[in-house]
Design a protein around this motif. Structure first.
Motif, mmCIF file in Angstrom:
data_model
loop_
_atom_site.group_PDB
_atom_site.id
_atom_site.type_symbol
_atom_site.label_atom_id
_atom_site.label_comp_id
_atom_site.label_asym_id
_atom_site.label_seq_id
_atom_site.Cartn_x
_atom_site.Cartn_y
_atom_site.Cartn_z
ATOM 1 N N ASN A 207 0.818 -1.207 0.000
ATOM 2 C CA ASN A 207 0.000 0.000 0.000
ATOM 3 C C ASN A 207 0.857 1.264 0.000
ATOM 4 O O ASN A 207 1.889 1.324 0.664
ATOM 5 C CB ASN A 207 -0.907 0.013 1.232
ATOM 6 N N SER A 208 0.396 2.263 -0.756
ATOM 7 C CA SER A 208 1.110 3.540 -0.811
ATOM 8 C C SER A 208 0.111 4.679 -0.967
ATOM 9 O O SER A 208 -0.975 4.500 -1.532
ATOM 10 C CB SER A 208 2.092 3.581 -1.991
ATOM 11 N N HIS A 209 0.502 5.875 -0.493
ATOM 12 C CA HIS A 209 -0.285 7.088 -0.721
ATOM 13 C C HIS A 209 0.048 7.637 -2.110
ATOM 14 O O HIS A 209 1.206 7.681 -2.506
ATOM 15 C CB HIS A 209 0.046 8.158 0.329
ATOM 16 N N ILE A 210 -0.967 8.040 -2.843
ATOM 17 C CA ILE A 210 -0.769 8.675 -4.152
ATOM 18 C C ILE A 210 -1.800 9.806 -4.300
ATOM 19 O O ILE A 210 -2.664 9.999 -3.439
ATOM 20 C CB ILE A 210 -0.955 7.670 -5.311
ATOM 21 N N ALA B 139 -5.201 9.652 -2.295
ATOM 22 C CA ALA B 139 -5.756 8.312 -2.467
ATOM 23 C C ALA B 139 -4.753 7.264 -1.975
ATOM 24 O O ALA B 139 -3.605 7.573 -1.652
ATOM 25 C CB ALA B 139 -6.103 8.054 -3.931
ATOM 26 N N THR B 140 -5.213 6.020 -1.908
ATOM 27 C CA THR B 140 -4.362 4.889 -1.535
ATOM 28 C C THR B 140 -4.359 3.892 -2.676
ATOM 29 O O THR B 140 -5.430 3.535 -3.187
ATOM 30 C CB THR B 140 -4.882 4.191 -0.257
ATOM 31 N N ILE B 141 -3.183 3.465 -3.089
ATOM 32 C CA ILE B 141 -3.081 2.420 -4.107
ATOM 33 C C ILE B 141 -2.643 1.131 -3.421
ATOM 34 O O ILE B 141 -1.720 1.116 -2.612
ATOM 35 C CB ILE B 141 -2.097 2.800 -5.235
ATOM 36 N N THR B 142 -3.357 0.068 -3.698
ATOM 37 C CA THR B 142 -3.058 -1.247 -3.132
ATOM 38 C C THR B 142 -2.683 -2.180 -4.282
ATOM 39 O O THR B 142 -3.483 -2.389 -5.200
ATOM 40 C CB THR B 142 -4.271 -1.822 -2.376
ATOM 41 N N ILE B 143 -1.475 -2.723 -4.210
ATOM 42 C CA ILE B 143 -0.999 -3.673 -5.226
ATOM 43 C C ILE B 143 -0.927 -5.049 -4.581
ATOM 44 O O ILE B 143 -0.354 -5.215 -3.499
ATOM 45 C CB ILE B 143 0.383 -3.254 -5.769
#
Length: 334
Positions: free
Chosen positions: A100-103, A110-114
């Protein structure tokens, strides 16, 4: 109007990435790439606006739901594992690592979850864990056998001789039984040291692999019956402790196999260090064995344990049949 950087071309790039990707804002899904849609069997329309905490979680698994809810927290975990299971939670069919990272997405935080598929890694971890447990159980069993079948009778004989000593009618008999007690006590001390050394070699921790192997080989040799030719250039060089321990255990297992099963009178152990690489060659003059056939047997000659230990230290091991004998080779980069 100037296009956002998050236009269709960026989404196409996301769809080319070989990982499921989810983007959410304030806990609501705003984007999911094709892989994650395929994984969940949902359409883009169904996904958009969904609660991110419920997107991948299984309602029947409170822990799984908790993990997904953490994704919407301010201080979310950068990495977390979760699994997708079959009905009634009987079997994990997929294991994932969430990263997870903030973007910024469409001008908003937003949060991106890979999702990284770690199913195969988990299978390997479970296999290694099962082998570790099997090895520990085998060691406990061997310890019990050594105590019961080896040290036990010696202690029983001491007790017997003490009883005879107590009832001896003459000084000559007392001297005889006392001498026998001394002999058996010496044997018991020797056996106790051997059993303790099998559990955790004292020399290995203090002086390293070379010294521990030299001592072990001396204890296994029987003049005119079985000898070990040990060649090494370690010259006291210390390896990482886990590497030393597993190499010691593997070589010990090979020697025990030779003594018990091969009918050999001589074994050769060549242990060398070349730059950042440790190599081992092991042979004996016995009848050899078919490794593939043994691998099909449960615990056959300890070959499975040897291969397992090689895996634990990331070493490459090989068994090859050479005109009646078996050559074992191992290479480990430091």
């Amino acid at each position: 109007m100037k296009k956002s950087v998050w236009d269709d071309s960026i989404h196409e790039i996301f769809n080319l990435i070989p990982n499921p990707i989810l983007i959410h804002i304030d806990g609501k899904v705003v984007y999911a790439n094709n892989l994650i849609l395929t994984l969940t069997g949902r359409t883009p329309e169904e996904v958009r606006g969904m609660d991110a905490a419920l997107f991948l979680s299984d309602p029947a698994d409170p822990r799984n739901t908790r993990i997904m809810k953490q994704l919407t927290a301010i201080d979310f975990p950068e990495e977390e594992e979760f699994s997708i299971r079959t009905e009634k939670r009987k079997l994990a069919i997929r294991n994932f690592l969430l990263r997870n990272s903030h973007i910024r997405y469409l001008g908003r935080e937003a949060t991106i979850t890979i999702l990284v598929d770690i199913t195969e890694r988990k299978h390997i971890e479970n296999y290694i864990l099962s082998r570790v447990m099997e090895t520990e159980e085998k060691n406990r069993k061997q310890f019990a056998i050594d105590l019961h079948d080896d040290l036990g009778p010696t202690l029983s004989s001491i007790k017997l001789y003490l009883g005879l000593l107590q009832n001896a009618q003459t000084g000559e008999k007392r001297e005889e039984f006392l001498s026998l007690c001394h002999t058996r006590i010496d044997e018991a001390v020797t056996k106790m040291r051997r059993i303790a050394n099998n559990l955790m070699p004292r020399l290995l921790g203090k002086f390293g692999l070379e010294s521990a192997l030299t001592s072990f080989f001396a204890s296994m040799e029987q003049p005119d019956k079985f000898m070990i030719d040990f060649r090494t250039d370690l010259k006291g060089f210390r390896l990482p402790k886990p590497v030393e321990l597993h190499l010691y255990r593997m070589i010990s297992e090979l020697v025990h196999n030779t003594v018990k099963h091969s009918g050999a009178t001589r074994a050769t152990v060549v242990l060398k260090k070349r730059n950042n690489k440790i190599t081992l060659q092991y042979t004996d003059n016995g009848k050899g064995y078919d490794v593939d056939q043994l691998h099909k047997q449960s615990g056959g000659l300890g070959v499975g344990n040897i291969i397992h230990r090689a895996m634990l230290i990331d070493a490459k091991i090989g068994f090859s049949r050479r005109k009646g004998y078996t050559l074992v080779t191992l290479a480990k980069y430091l």
